[in-house]
Design a protein around this motif. Structure first.
Motif, PDB file in Angstrom:
ATOM      1  N   UNK A   1      41.829 -68.526  38.407  1.00 20.67           N
ATOM      2  CA  UNK A   1      43.163 -68.533  39.007  1.00 20.67           C
ATOM      3  C   UNK A   1      43.963 -67.323  38.542  1.00 20.67           C
ATOM      4  N   UNK A   2      44.681 -66.706  39.475  1.00 19.45           N
ATOM      5  CA  UNK A   2      45.454 -65.507  39.116  1.00 19.45           C
ATOM      6  C   UNK A   2      46.557 -65.857  38.132  1.00 19.45           C
ATOM      7  N   UNK A   3      46.791 -64.954  37.242  1.00 18.31           N
ATOM      8  CA  UNK A   3      47.898 -65.171  36.318  1.00 18.31           C
ATOM      9  C   UNK A   3      49.132 -64.489  36.869  1.00 18.31           C
ATOM     10  N   UNK A   4      50.313 -64.860  36.392  1.00 23.20           N
ATOM     11  CA  UNK A   4      51.530 -64.311  36.979  1.00 23.20           C
ATOM     12  C   UNK A   4      51.895 -62.928  36.465  1.00 23.20           C
TER      13      UNK A   4
ATOM     14  N   UNK B   1      54.068 -60.525  38.489  1.00 27.87           N
ATOM     15  CA  UNK B   1      54.945 -61.207  39.426  1.00 27.87           C
ATOM     16  C   UNK B   1      56.373 -60.955  38.969  1.00 27.87           C
TER      17      UNK B   1
ATOM     18  N   UNK C   1      65.088 -61.377  47.522  1.00 35.20           N
ATOM     19  CA  UNK C   1      64.099 -62.322  48.039  1.00 35.20           C
ATOM     20  C   UNK C   1      64.505 -63.761  47.732  1.00 35.20           C
TER      21      UNK C   1
ATOM     22  N   UNK D   1      66.764 -69.321  53.963  1.00 34.18           N
ATOM     23  CA  UNK D   1      65.697 -69.890  54.796  1.00 34.18           C
ATOM     24  C   UNK D   1      65.606 -71.397  54.604  1.00 34.18           C
TER      25      UNK D   1
ATOM     26  N   UNK E   1      56.579 -72.463  50.009  1.00 35.87           N
ATOM     27  CA  UNK E   1      57.057 -71.099  50.305  1.00 35.87           C
ATOM     28  C   UNK E   1      58.335 -70.812  49.519  1.00 35.87           C
TER      29      UNK E   1
ATOM     30  N   UNK F   1      59.434 -72.132  46.711  1.00 31.35           N
ATOM     31  CA  UNK F   1      59.217 -71.934  45.277  1.00 31.35           C
ATOM     32  C   UNK F   1      58.370 -70.678  45.002  1.00 31.35           C
ATOM     33  N   UNK F   2      57.488 -70.338  45.923  1.00 35.10           N
ATOM     34  CA  UNK F   2      56.723 -69.090  45.754  1.00 35.10           C
ATOM     35  C   UNK F   2      57.679 -67.895  45.715  1.00 35.10           C
TER      36      UNK F   2
ATOM     37  N   UNK G   1      55.985 -64.787  43.710  1.00 31.38           N
ATOM     38  CA  UNK G   1      54.581 -64.601  44.118  1.00 31.38           C
ATOM     39  C   UNK G   1      54.576 -63.490  45.177  1.00 31.38           C
ATOM     40  N   UNK G   2      53.777 -62.456  44.992  1.00 34.07           N
ATOM     41  CA  UNK G   2      53.830 -61.327  45.938  1.00 34.07           C
ATOM     42  C   UNK G   2      53.725 -61.794  47.391  1.00 34.07           C
ATOM     43  N   UNK G   3      54.539 -61.180  48.231  1.00 33.99           N
ATOM     44  CA  UNK G   3      54.584 -61.597  49.641  1.00 33.99           C
ATOM     45  C   UNK G   3      53.203 -61.610  50.283  1.00 33.99           C
TER      46      UNK G   3
ATOM     47  N   UNK H   1      50.412 -62.132  49.011  1.00 34.49           N
ATOM     48  CA  UNK H   1      49.526 -63.192  48.489  1.00 34.49           C
ATOM     49  C   UNK H   1      50.032 -64.593  48.815  1.00 34.49           C
ATOM     50  N   UNK H   2      51.312 -64.666  49.200  1.00 32.82           N
ATOM     51  CA  UNK H   2      51.972 -65.967  49.265  1.00 32.82           C
ATOM     52  C   UNK H   2      51.224 -66.990  50.133  1.00 32.82           C
TER      53      UNK H   2
ATOM     54  N   UNK I   1      47.886 -68.022  48.719  1.00 25.98           N
ATOM     55  CA  UNK I   1      47.999 -68.886  47.530  1.00 25.98           C
ATOM     56  C   UNK I   1      48.418 -70.301  47.925  1.00 25.98           C
TER      57      UNK I   1
ATOM     58  N   UNK J   1      43.312 -77.138  47.038  1.00 21.54           N
ATOM     59  CA  UNK J   1      42.880 -77.591  45.714  1.00 21.54           C
ATOM     60  C   UNK J   1      43.362 -79.020  45.414  1.00 21.54           C
TER      61      UNK J   1
ATOM     62  N   UNK K   1      52.881 -77.332  43.439  1.00 22.84           N
ATOM     63  CA  UNK K   1      54.009 -76.450  43.123  1.00 22.84           C
ATOM     64  C   UNK K   1      53.889 -75.923  41.688  1.00 22.84           C
TER      65      UNK K   1
ATOM     66  N   UNK L   1      51.268 -75.252  39.990  1.00 24.80           N
ATOM     67  CA  UNK L   1      50.206 -74.247  39.766  1.00 24.80           C
ATOM     68  C   UNK L   1      50.290 -73.068  40.745  1.00 24.80           C
TER      69      UNK L   1
ATOM     70  N   UNK M   1      52.126 -70.479  41.132  1.00 21.97           N
ATOM     71  CA  UNK M   1      52.329 -69.115  40.635  1.00 21.97           C
ATOM     72  C   UNK M   1      51.315 -68.750  39.558  1.00 21.97           C
ATOM     73  N   UNK M   2      50.292 -69.578  39.403  1.00 20.84           N
ATOM     74  CA  UNK M   2      49.231 -69.272  38.448  1.00 20.84           C
ATOM     75  C   UNK M   2      49.676 -69.290  37.007  1.00 20.84           C
TER      76      UNK M   2
END
Lengths: 269, 327
Positions: free
Chosen positions: A1-4, A7, A13, A20, B113, B115-116, B121-123, B125-126, B129, B136, B162, B164, B166-167
Motif C-alpha cells: 500500500x502506498x504511503x502518504x 501527499x 483543493x 462540492x 472523494x 476525504x481524499x 491524495x494526489x488527484x 491517484x484519487x 485509490x 479491498x 476511509x 486506509x 490515504x495509505x
C-alpha cells in the motif's frame, strides 16, 4: 500500500472539496428546496404586498427586504449550522482529524452559502418583478449587483465566526436561535436600521451587514435616508468590520480547535 | 537510523473536568488516564483491552490527535501528538466506527472523494485509490449507493475504507467489529491481517477477547486509566499463573481441600465462585502437573465432582487482571 509521503493538502483543493460536498448534499436532500427555492417565492410575494404603494421606490424596498430575508438565513446561519450538523452526524471528528485545517472546510461552505443565497435573491427578484409587471429602475445596476454580492460576503463573515462557535460547543444552536430575530431586525435586513430606536444603532454597527445593507440602499434607492454619514463611510465601515470579522474568525478557529482538543468535546452532540 | 517506535508514551495522563448545574455549579473531575507508559513497535497489531470507562477511547483519541493530554508525553511515528500534528495526521488513520461519522445522504464514493481531497491524495491517484479501497473492503458493488441505505456492517467497512484511503503507516481501530454479524466480523479481521502484511501498524481496541487473541501480537490491559499488564498473549498467561486451567465444580469445597489444592506443586492460583447452588474453583497451573487425575484423586470423596481442563484463555487473563485491579 502506498504511503502518504509526498501527499499534501492544499487550501484551494480543500475549499473546493467542501463546496462540492455542499452541492452534493444540497442536491441529495429535498429539505433544502424549502429555504432555497420555495421560501424566496413566499418572501417575495409577502414583501411586495407589504411595501406596495408605499412610495416611488417601493419595488426596490420589496426586493431588498425579501431578498435579504431569504439570503441572510442561507448565508449567515447556513455557514454555522453546517458545522452543527457535523457534530450531530459525527463527521466533525474525522474531518478535524484530517490534515486540512477545518477553517478551509468552513470557507468552502461559506462560499457555497453565498452562491445559494444569491440564487434565493434572484428568485425574489424574479417573483417581485413578475408580480409588478416591470423591473425597477436602478441608478447604477452594475454597482448595485457588486454591492449585493458584497452584502452576502459580510453575512458570510459573521457566519464564519458563528461556525467557530459551533466547533467549540454543541450549544451553538441555542445561541443562534436566541440571536436570530434580533440579528435579523438589528442589522436592517427588512427595514433600515435608522427606523429602529437610537439605542440599538451602536449595537447594530458591530455587525458588517448593517453597514453594507445601508450602503446598498443608498446605491439602489434615490433619496434614501440612512445613516447620516452616507454611502462612502458605509462602505468603509462594511469593509473594515468584515475584515475584522474574518481576522477574528481565523484566529478564533485556531484557538477553538486547540480548546476543543483540550476539552475533549468534539464528539458531543 | 532505526525506525522510531510506532507509539511511545511516558507518564501520560488525561483529566476531564465538567460542570453541572446553572446557578450552583458542581465541578466533577475524572482521571481517565493515570500515567500511561507504553511502547508499541512498528509493523505489528497491538491490542488494547479494558472494561468500559477504562480509558481506551481516550488513549486512542490522544494518540490520533483528537484530544490533548493533561500531562506527560506521547509520540506517534516519532512525532509529538501535541506539537507536530501537521506531520503526523497524514501518516495515521483513525476508524471510530459506528452508525455516525459518515455523510449519509451521499454515496460511499463521494464520501471517500471528500476525504481524499482533505488528505491531499494526489488527484491523478484519487479515483484509482478509491476503487482499490472499496474493492479491498468489499464495497465495490455498493459504491454508488447512498450511505443511508447501508447496513451496519457496510458502514463499518466504509469507515475502514476511509481510514486506509490515504495509505496510513499506522491505523487506529476503535472496536472495529462491534455490532457486526459473525461473517462481517470475520471479514474485518481478515482485512486487518492483510493490512499488517502490507506493513501497516494496527492499534486495536476491542472488547472481544478471542479477537485480540487471534489478531494481536502484543496486548495491554487498561483498567481505571492504568496499564495493568502489557505483554504477548503467552506472556500474559504466565502473568496470571500459567497457560493451563482446570475448573472443578461441586456443591461445596471445604477450606482444607482448597488449601490442599493451593499447596500442590505447579498450582499458582485457585479462585472460587458461586455458580448457582454449586461452587466452581478455577485452578491456574504453570506446569505439566497436577493433571485432572491428580485433582480427582485429591478430591476422591466428591461423588458429584465435575472437572474439565482447558487452555487459559485471554478472557481468563483479562478477568483476573481486571479483578486484581478492582481489589
Amino acid at each position: 500500500m502506498a504511503t502518504p509521503q509526498g501527499y499534501g493538502w492544499s487550501r484551494g483543493r480543500s475549499t473546493l472539496a467542501s463546496i462540492r460536498l455542499c452541492v452534493l448534499q444540497f442536491v441529495a436532500d429535498p429539505q433544502w428546496l424549502i429555504p432555497s427555492m420555495i421560501a424566496p417565492v413566499i418572501f417575495g410575494l409577502v414583501a411586495f404586498g407589504l411595501f406596495a404603494n408605499s412610495g416611488p421606490n417601493f419595488l426596490v424596498y420589496a426586493i431588498l427586504g425579501a431578498g435579504m430575508m431569504s439570503m441572510w438565513g442561507q448565508t449567515l446561519y447556513g455557514s454555522g449550522w453546517a458545522t452543527g450538523q457535523d457534530r450531530v452526524w459525527g463527521t466533525l471528528e474525522p474531518t478535524l482529524q484530517a490534515p486540512t485545517p477545518y477553517l478551509y472546510v468552513v470557507l468552502g461552505r461559506v462560499l457555497w452559502n453565498v452562491v445559494s443565497g444569491l440564487i434565493g435573491g434572484l428568485i425574489v427578484y424574479v417573483v417581485v418583478v413578475t408580480v409588478n409587471g416591470a423591473a425597477p429602475t436602478l441608478p447604477n445596476p452594475a454597482e448595485f449587483a457588486l454591492l449585493f454580492v458584497f452584502v452576502m460576503l459580510t453575512l458570510a463573515s459573521v457566519g464564519t465566526l458563528l461556525a467557530a462557535v459551533y466547533v467549540y460547543t454543541r450549544f451553538a444552536g441555542f445561541i443562534q436561535n436566541i440571536g436570530e430575530f434580533a440579528f435579523y431586525v438589528g442589522t436592517g435586513c427588512m427595514f433600515p436600521v435608522v427606523l429602529l430606536p437610537f439605542w440599538t444603532n451602536p449595537i447594530a454597527l458591530l455587525f458588517p451587514p448593517t453597514w453594507a445593507l445601508d450602503a446598498l440602499r443608498y446605491n439602489g434607492i434615490p433619496g434614501y435616508v440612512g445613516f447620516s454619514w452616507g454611502f462612502g463611510w458605509d462602505l468603509v465601515g462594511a469593509i473594515a468590520t468584515t475584515a475584522v470579522y474574518l481576522g477574528i474568525s481565523t484566529s478564533v478557529f485556531r484557538r477553538v480547535e486547540r480548546q476543543v482538543l483540550e476539552k475533549g468535546s468534539l464528539g458531543d452532540y | 537510523m532505526a525506525d522510531p517506535p510506532a507509539i511511545e508514551t511516558q507518564r501520560l495522563t488525561r483529566v476531564f473536568e465538567s460542570r453541572k448545574g446553572f446557578l450552583f455549579t458542581e465541578k466533577t473531575r475524572t482521571e481517565a488516564l493515570r500515567g500511561i507508559d507504553l511502547t508499541v513497535e512498528q509493523g505489528a497489531i497491538f491490542g488494547l483491552l479494558g472494561p468500559n470507562g477504562a480509558g481506551k477511547t481516550t488513549l486512542t483519541k490522544i494518540l490520533s490527535t483528537l484530544l490533548l493530554p493533561t500531562s506527560g508525553s506521547a509520540h506517534v511515528l516519532g512525532y509529538d501528538v501535541t506539537t507536530q500534528v501537521e506531520h503526523l495526521r497524514p501518516r495515521i488513520g483513525l476508524v471510530l466506527g459506528g452508525e455516525r461519522g459518515l455523510y449519509n445522504r451521499i454515496n460511499a464514493r463521494e464520501n471517500l472523494r471528500y476525504f481524499a481531497d482533505l488528505y491531499g491524495v494526489p488527484r491523478g491517484e484519487r479515483e484509482h485509490r478509491i476503487d482499490a479501497v472499496l474493492d479491498r473492503v468489499g464495497l465495490s458493488d455498493a459504491a454508488d449507493r447512498r450511505v443511508e441505505e447501508y447496513s451496519r456492517g457496510m458502514k463499518q467497512k466504509l469507515h475502514i475504507a476511509r481510514g486506509i484511503l490515504h495509505g496510513p503507516e499506522l491505523l487506529f481501530l476503535d472496536e472495529p467489529t462491534i455490532g457486526l454479524d459473525p461473517k462481517s466480523a470475520r471479514e474485518t479481521r481478515k482485512l486487518i491481517r492483510s493490512l499488517v502484511s502490507d506493513g501497516v501498524t494496527i492499534f486495536l481496541t476491542t472488547h472481544y477477547m478471542f479477537e485480540a487473541e487471534e489478531l494481536c501480537h502484543r496486548i495491554a490491559v487498561l483498567t481505571k486509566g492504568r496499564i495493568a499488564a502489557h505483554d504477548t498473549v503467552a506472556g500474559l498467561r504466565q502473568l496470571v499463573g500459567g497457560d493451563r486451567t482446570i475448573e472443578i465444580e461441586d456443591y461445596g469445597f471445604d477450606d482444607d481441600e482448597l488449601a490442599a489444592l493451593r499447596a500442590l506443586s505447579g498450582v499458582s492460583k485457585v479462585v472460587t465462585e458461586e455458580f448457582g447452588a454449586r461452587i466452581r474453583a478455577t485452578i491456574r497451573i504453570h506446569a505439566q502437573r497436577p493433571t485432572t487425575e491428580d485433582i480427582r484423586a485429591l478430591l476422591s470423596n466428591h461423588a458429584t465432582l465435575a472437572l474439565r481442563e482447558r487452555r487459559t484463555s485471554l478472557e481468563d487473563v483479562y478477568l483476573d487482571l481486571v479483578e486484581e485491579e478492582a481489589n
